[in-house]
Design a protein around this motif. Structure first.
Motif, PDB file in Angstrom:
ATOM      1  N   GLU A 276      -7.325   0.852  -9.397  1.00 20.72           N
ATOM      2  CA  GLU A 276      -6.434   0.784  -8.231  1.00 20.72           C
ATOM      3  C   GLU A 276      -6.618  -0.530  -7.478  1.00 20.72           C
ATOM      4  OE1 GLU A 276      -5.712   5.273  -6.600  1.00 20.72           O
ATOM      5  OE2 GLU A 276      -7.783   4.538  -6.547  1.00 20.72           O
ATOM      6  N   LYS A 277      -7.852  -0.969  -7.392  1.00 20.92           N
ATOM      7  CA  LYS A 277      -8.131  -2.239  -6.719  1.00 20.92           C
ATOM      8  C   LYS A 277      -7.460  -3.392  -7.455  1.00 20.92           C
ATOM      9  CE  LYS A 277     -12.011  -4.816  -4.847  1.00 20.92           C
ATOM     10  NZ  LYS A 277     -13.469  -4.869  -4.702  1.00 20.92           N
TER      11      LYS A 277
ATOM     12  N   PHE B 220       0.824  -1.212   0.000  1.00 23.40           N
ATOM     13  CA  PHE B 220       0.000   0.000   0.000  1.00 23.40           C
ATOM     14  C   PHE B 220       0.859   1.264   0.000  1.00 23.40           C
ATOM     15  CE2 PHE B 220      -3.227  -3.059   0.953  1.00 23.40           C
ATOM     16  CZ  PHE B 220      -4.381  -2.521   0.394  1.00 23.40           C
TER      17      PHE B 220
ATOM     18  N   ILE C  89      -3.732  -3.278  -6.781  1.00 24.27           N
ATOM     19  CA  ILE C  89      -3.449  -3.819  -5.442  1.00 24.27           C
ATOM     20  C   ILE C  89      -3.469  -5.344  -5.493  1.00 24.27           C
ATOM     21  CG2 ILE C  89      -4.333  -4.043  -3.079  1.00 24.27           C
ATOM     22  CD1 ILE C  89      -5.480  -1.161  -3.440  1.00 24.27           C
TER      23      ILE C  89
END
Length: 172
Positions: free
Chosen positions: A32-33, A7, A36
């Motif tokens: 963005e998810k 993160f 990640i």
């Protein structure tokens, strides 16, 4: 620490990072998810964000903690233990677990207990009677029968196999 570093690397601000849980300060986009998820997969982690998966993971974590933590009171009723920690009806919990995992909570619980028995047998610090008492089996015979049903071996045979794999230093 790995999750926190991912993160930080992605410059996403977190309120906290705990075992199995991350709370972000801001909402994130779908892109963005996905980023990640890709970063976490490199370290063997995955994102669990749907409600059912969260409940299943919590059930597994609670059962593992109940069976494997030394100072835990395994004598508590499994259904009571889970409903108290999850705040859901036990029927809902069992049906959800069976639907998603393809096995019952009870079978998963027994499998965890047998793994704990194996661990304790390998350590060799407790007798089978003490292990039986520790894991709340009604009798040593019940533990032995369940162990053989799951592993195909008696606890004694399992212990003998494990001890026969090691040679004394003077025989190496």
């Amino acid at each position: 620490m790995v999750v926190k570093s991912v993160f930080e690397k992605l410059d996403l601000k977190t309120e906290y990072v705990n075992l199995g849980e991350v709370k972000l300060l801001d909402d994130i986009s779908t892109e963005e998810k996905q980023l990640i998820a890709t970063e976490l997969e490199q370290y063997g982690f995955s994102i669990i964000d749907d409600k059912k998966s969260k409940i299943i993971e919590k059930i597994k974590t609670l059962i593992v903690e109940l069976v494997h933590q030394q100072d835990n009171d395994i004598k508590t009723n499994l259904s009571t233990y889970l409903t108290n920690h999850l705040n859901h009806d036990y029927n809902y919990i069992t049906n959800l677990f069976s639907e998603v995992e393809g096995t019952t909570i009870e079978k998963y619980f027994i499998a965890q207990k047998i793994e704990r028995v194996k661990e304790l047998l390998v350590y060799g610090e407790l007798t089978l009677n003490e292990i039986s008492y520790l894991l709340n089996y009604s009798t040593v015979s019940h533990l032995s029968n369940q162990f053989k049903k799951i592993t195909g071996l008696t606890p004694r045979h399992f212990k003998d196999i494990k001890s026969n794999k090691r040679k004394p230093l003077d025989e190496v």
